[in-house]
Design an enzyme around this catalytic site. Structure first.
Site, PDB file in Angstrom:
ATOM      1  CD  GLU A 146       0.843 -21.424 -60.209  1.00 31.54           C
ATOM      2  OE1 GLU A 146       0.313 -20.229 -60.133  1.00 31.54           O
ATOM      3  OE2 GLU A 146       1.938 -21.136 -59.783  1.00 31.54           O
ATOM      4  N   GLY A 190      -1.445 -13.492 -53.148  1.00 35.57           N
ATOM      5  CA  GLY A 190      -1.905 -12.141 -54.183  1.00 35.57           C
ATOM      6  C   GLY A 190      -2.537 -11.402 -55.678  1.00 35.57           C
ATOM      7  CB  ALA A 191      -2.415 -11.187 -57.846  1.00 30.47           C
ATOM      8  CG  MET A 192      -4.028 -17.578 -61.403  1.00 27.49           C
ATOM      9  SD  MET A 192      -2.205 -18.069 -60.480  1.00 27.49           S
ATOM     10  CE  MET A 192      -1.719 -19.011 -61.758  1.00 27.49           C
ATOM     11  CD  GLU A 193       1.064 -16.960 -63.288  1.00 31.08           C
ATOM     12  OE1 GLU A 193       0.700 -16.818 -62.105  1.00 31.08           O
ATOM     13  OE2 GLU A 193       1.478 -18.271 -63.001  1.00 31.08           O
ATOM     14  CG  ASN A 194      -6.115 -17.423 -63.734  1.00 27.93           C
ATOM     15  OD1 ASN A 194      -5.475 -18.640 -63.321  1.00 27.93           O
ATOM     16  ND2 ASN A 194      -6.087 -16.413 -62.970  1.00 27.93           N
ATOM     17  CG  HIS A 202       4.417 -11.672 -59.804  1.00 29.22           C
ATOM     18  ND1 HIS A 202       6.432 -11.602 -59.299  1.00 29.22           N
ATOM     19  CD2 HIS A 202       3.876 -12.737 -60.036  1.00 29.22           C
ATOM     20  CE1 HIS A 202       6.216 -13.003 -58.973  1.00 29.22           C
ATOM     21  NE2 HIS A 202       5.050 -13.600 -59.767  1.00 29.22           N
ATOM     22  CD  GLU A 203       0.376 -12.136 -60.482  1.00 26.85           C
ATOM     23  OE1 GLU A 203       0.026 -13.233 -61.115  1.00 26.85           O
ATOM     24  OE2 GLU A 203       0.631 -12.589 -59.368  1.00 26.85           O
ATOM     25  CG  HIS A 224       3.262 -15.053 -64.313  1.00 28.35           C
ATOM     26  ND1 HIS A 224       4.827 -15.687 -63.729  1.00 28.35           N
ATOM     27  CD2 HIS A 224       3.208 -14.974 -62.921  1.00 28.35           C
ATOM     28  CE1 HIS A 224       5.019 -16.197 -62.619  1.00 28.35           C
ATOM     29  NE2 HIS A 224       4.156 -15.406 -62.049  1.00 28.35           N
TER      30      HIS A 224
HETATM   31  N1  TRP Z   1       1.470 -18.037 -59.471  1.00 26.78           N
HETATM   32  C1  TRP Z   1       1.263 -16.758 -58.216  1.00 26.78           C
HETATM   33  C2  TRP Z   1       1.926 -15.835 -58.477  1.00 26.78           C
HETATM   34  O1  TRP Z   1       2.866 -16.114 -58.254  1.00 26.78           O
HETATM   35  C3  TRP Z   1       0.859 -17.357 -57.470  1.00 26.78           C
HETATM   36  C4  TRP Z   1      -0.046 -18.441 -56.939  1.00 26.78           C
HETATM   37  C5  TRP Z   1      -0.753 -18.902 -57.498  1.00 26.78           C
HETATM   38  C6  TRP Z   1       0.015 -19.008 -55.152  1.00 26.78           C
HETATM   39  N2  TRP Z   1      -1.343 -20.651 -56.544  1.00 26.78           N
HETATM   40  C7  TRP Z   1      -0.739 -20.478 -55.345  1.00 26.78           C
HETATM   41  C8  TRP Z   1       1.467 -19.275 -54.159  1.00 26.78           C
HETATM   42  C9  TRP Z   1      -0.604 -21.035 -54.803  1.00 26.78           C
HETATM   43  C10 TRP Z   1       0.542 -19.490 -53.385  1.00 26.78           C
HETATM   44  C11 TRP Z   1      -0.212 -21.009 -53.346  1.00 26.78           C
HETATM   45  O2  TRP Z   1       1.822 -15.397 -59.093  1.00 26.78           O
HETATM   46 ZN    ZN Z   2       3.662 -15.301 -60.229  1.00 29.09          ZN
END
Ligand code: TRP
Ligand code: ZN
Length: 880
Positions: A128, A267-271, A303-304, A307
């Site tokens: 993302e 911070g993190a990513m919701e794959n 949060h993740e 998602h």
């Molecule tokens: N989707 C992620 C979250 O909020 C964060 C995120 C993904 C993000 N890609 C990004 C933040 C690019 C800043 C830039 O959980």
């Molecule tokens: Zn998010």
């Protein structure tokens, strides 16, 4: 590095794609310098689209090795492939055909940390928003939903091979290699793709969903750190339960995995089924993590996880709709934290964050609507406005239609749009349908940037027993809209009687008032309450029901009264915080006029009352006693800012409160000591927070440095240790005791990068002109690395964004360090550099001399050639 092309993307240009990709099969042969990616795509022409329509796939820095169309190697001339796209001018005639695309990528050289890269020997991905196109050619846009099957081949030493969905076949290969196959049955956009391959430690757990599905939970961390993962696992289980109970949402795969990596842009990513986290938001133990770290971990894990429904099952049609998933998911994680902890304290913390990060964005050159209509670089729109203000907009819908209809609207959202890529209009429509209300005026919250101001005057007539509120809303122009339309602002309120209770009023005229909310829907309106027997004190915007600034002239006694008696705890905090802010603003003005501010007894007395009030939660008292930050005061003053004067005013006020309450604070401080074993729960954290807030005051008194050093030395957990170190370093900079504590901390934790981040952060935030040189020196420290985003953010990011006096040093030394650092980081990681560069977004509110230097700095960066799209976008908008 993708350099700027000047291209602007516009919401109104959205068109559905001519082609779809119902199935995606990926095979990765992992090698550090040359990973072979084979993508076998089933392509489908959308019905009604002409056969002659070319197929154009997105790419970014890819090297194409081979292309097959329907099983036949494509001959040169039938396609073109470059850095940015793969074009097949004349695709096959049939509605459906297959492409096999072989590309080669180099994870080891990937320092931008987008696409496939190596972090500490672990292969991982971040897609993302537009990272998937750095892995293979694809229709890399969120409305292309595909069913993925992924095969990973890697050396056996990389023991864990993970991807989205459920695990399939796995086995051995020649050459000491092995493989694993994953299949995700839920169609998803490419930005949710993930892969991890590494030799990781793991803890496992199991969750049985409400309908009886057994889910295996896995949390993967660096080997040897498994014992620091249990809090995150517990937070995950609580999140899963909460989403079932509060929203009726269950998990939908057989496994849910989380991986912590140490090099991560965000911070993190919701794959889907495989969340990837910055290890900072997973790893925690009492020795190494503070109470705030524990709270952040809980919130981000939630949060993740949330998602999975708000973002993954229902995703965004295009990136303009980012708040559809982010604002809503932040709202959900806020509610989760409020339910897990103290609702009142959580709410105050949320509002403080919004004011500290979103208000300045809204009031400066980077202001944009919650749903923007234009962007040059989407990475720069993951902002406090999209996330935090987006969450407030969701909360206002809840306020407008009430809890039951809000839930009915959410149910309708999942019923209607599951498996789709949708828009903000679709989201609003479910609440209109559920509540039978017209939300068209309310929708402006998504479309207009800027923080509305609500100015209120109150007049009470004893003769007619009427209270009249004159209300006027205004919204200043922003770069996105020169002229603003009138908004629908839900203003929660209470009329507090002399006994501290809310008064009951009679008939109301002039505006609709329902359930203690005034619906402000006109530019000007006057609301009349009848049957008011005594002059009430008016509490406005209770619970921060609308993200606005309030202009409401109030007597000081009334504010103090509200601080003590408002039935809304947020209202009490707000009243006291407002008093402190005004006191600091008045002191600032005196100092700017070369006069010495003097502070009366009333605030110190009110501080005493709050500190000692045993009916109030410890955490609430800690928040109330914390003076508004320098940036908060600067924002309220608005123009001609001299950070040195604000810092001095703040220290003088703190000293005055401390001096007048020396004995009481000391006694309370001693009484809050606890020998109980450490627990990160909210009540224990609150006790520590109050004790550490008191320490910050007491440190300003004679022998304060010894008290703080004793606190540091006796600490048995990181919360107390870091708090005492901060107090020493900030209140007694350069003192012998401060230096001793810093050295002791460094020796003890030098091999733990996440703890060293605290050490960097504490030093980078020391107020005063000397810190610029200190930060420059610390950049040479062995624990620092310019290629690790966490290190960069804790040292440079903290200095630029959270050290007003240091960064805005009058001679411009802070700005030189800024320009050098931003450009050095940009060489490796444009996204992190662009984020750092937002630190100058409020440069126009500085006094003229600093303003000039700040502007020169920005102009110098803008004049650099081959700037990345990310950085150029920020710098040019900041200057515009
Ligand atoms: N989707 C992620 C979250 O909020 C964060 C995120 C993904 C993000 N890609 C990004 C933040 C690019 C800043 C830039 O959980
Ligand atoms: Zn998010």
């Amino acid at each position: 590095m993708r350099t700027d092309t000047g291209q602007v993307f516009r919401l109104e240009d959205y068109r559905p794609s001519d082609y779809l990709i119902p199935e995606t099969n990926l095979t990765f042969q992992l090698f550090p310098d040359a990973t072979l990616v084979r993508a076998e795509l089933l392509i489908e022409r959308r019905s009604g689209v002409s056969e002659k329509t070319p197929l154009i796939l997105d790419g970014d820095g890819l090297e194409l090795k081979r292309l097959e169309i329907d099983g036949v190697v494509a001959q040169a001339g039938t396609f073109t492939a470059d850095d940015e796209r793969l074009t097949i001018a004349r695709p096959p005639r049939g509605r459906r055909f297959r492409l096999t695309i072989d590309t080669v990528v180099a994870p080891s050289g990937n320092q931008a940390l987008m696409g496939l890269y190596l972090s500490n020997g672990v292969y991982c991905t971040q897609c993302e928003a537009e990272g998937f196109r750095r892995i293979t050619y694809f229709l890399d846009r969120p409305d292309i939903l595909s069913v993925y099957t992924v095969r990973i081949e890697a050396p056996r030493a990389l023991s864990r091979l993970l991807s989205n969905g459920n695990p399939g076949e796995s086995g051995e290969l020649a050459g000491d290699r092995h493989y694993a196959v994953w299949h995700d049955p839920h169609p998803k956009p490419s930005y949710l793709f993930a892969l991890v391959a590494g030799d990781l430690g793991c803890i496992k757990d199991r969750f049985v969903t409400a309908s009886g599905r057994s889910v295996e939970l896995g949390l993967y961390v660096e080997r040897g750190k498994e014992n620091q993962a249990s809090y995150a696992m517990d937070a995950l289980r609580r999140s899963m339960k909460w989403d079932e109970e509060v929203f009726g949402l269950e998990y939908d795969l057989d496994v849910f995995n989380i991986v912590a990596v140490s090099d991560f842009n965000i911070g993190a990513m919701e794959n889907k089924g495989l969340n990837i986290f910055n290890d900072k938001y997973v790893l925690a133990g009492e020795e190494t993590a503070t109470d705030a770290d524990f709270a952040n971990i809980e919130a981000i894990i939630a949060h993740e996880y949330f998602h999975n429904w708000t973002g993954n099952r229902i995703t965004c049609r295009d990136w303009f709709q980012l708040c559809l998933k982010e604002g809503l998911t932040v709202y959900r994680d806020h509610e989760f934290s409020s339910d897990q902890r103290s609702r009142a304290v959580s709410r105050i913390a949320q509002v403080r964050t919004l004011r500290a990060h979103q208000f300045p964005e809204d009031q400066g050159p980077l202001a944009h609507p919650v749903r923007p209509r234009r962007y040059r670089e989407i990475n720069n729109f993951y902002t406090a406005t999209v996330y935090e203000k987006g969450s407030e907009v969701a909360r206002m819908i809840h306020t407008l239609i009430g809890a039951d209809l809000f839930r009915r609207g959410m149910d309708l959202y999942f019923e209607r749009h599951d498996g789709q890529a949708v828009t903000i209009e679709d989201f609003l429509k479910v609440f209109e349908d559920a509540s039978d209300q017209d939300l068209s005026q309310f929708a402006l919250w998504y479309h207009q940037a800027g923080t509305p101001n609500v100015a209120v005057t109150a007049s009470y007539s004893p003769a007619s027993q009427e209270l009249t509120l004159e209300i006027e809303q205004s919204l200043a122009p922003t770069p996105s809209e020169a002229r603003k339309r009138v908004m629908h602002i839900p203003l929660a309120f209470g009329l507090v009687g002399p006994d501290g209770r809310d008064m009951v009023h009679g008939a109301v005229s002039g505006a609709s008032v329902e359930n203690d909310v005034i619906h402000v829907r006109k530019r000007r309106q006057s609301v009349k309450f009848t049957g008011i027997s005594e002059r009430p004190v008016v509490s406005l915007n209770r619970g921060f029901s609308a993200p606005v600034t309030l202009t409401f002239e109030m007597r000081k006694e009334d504010r103090i009264f509200l601080a003590r008696h408002d039935s809304d705890p947020y209202g009490r905090w707000q009243a006291f915080n407002g008093l402190l802010t005004e006191e600091l603003m008045a002191a600032f003005r005196k100092l700017r006029g070369d006069r010495t501010p003097e502070f009366g007894d009333d605030l110190a007395a009110a501080s005493h009352t709050i500190a000692m009030d045993e009916r109030l939660e410890h955490a609430f008292r800690a928040l109330a006693l914390t003076l508004p930050g320098e940036a908060d005061v600067a924002r309220e003053i608005g123009t001609n800012i001299d950070p040195d004067a604000i810092c001095l005013a703040r220290e003088m006020l703190a000293r005055s409160i401390a001096t007048r309450n020396a004995e009481a604070f000391r006694t309370l401080y001693e009484g809050l000591r606890s020998d109980a074993p450490y627990s990160p729960d909210a009540a224990s954290a609150g006790r520590r927070a109050l004790r550490n807030t008191l320490l910050d005051y007491l440190a300003l008194l004679p022998e304060g440095d010894r008290l703080a050093y004793g606190h540091f030395d006796a600490a048995t957990n990181m919360t107390d240790r870091a708090a005492a170190l901060t107090v020493l370093a900030h209140r007694h900079p350069g003192s012998d005791l401060a230096d001793r504590a810093l050295a002791a901390f460094e020796i003890r934790f030098r091999d733990d990068p996440l703890v060293m981040d605290k050490w960097f952060l504490i030093q980078a935030s020391v107020p005063g002109h000397a810190t610029a040189d200190r930060v420059r020196a610390l950049m040479q420290h062995p624990a620092f690395s310019i290629s690790n985003p966490n290190r960069v953010r804790s040292l440079a990011g903290t200095f630029f964004s959270a050290n007003q006096t240091g960064f805005h040093r009058p001679d411009g030394a802070g700005y030189s360090l800024f320009a050098e650092t931003v450009l050095a980081v940009e060489q490796r990681n444009p996204q992190v550099a662009a984020r750092l560069a937002t630190a100058l977004r409020s440069w126009r509110s500085l006094e003229p001399a600093r303003q000039r230097k700040a502007r020169e700095t920005l102009l110098a960066i803008a004049a650099t050639d081959k700037l990345s799209a990310d950085l150029r976008d920020i710098v040019e908008r900041t200057l515009a």
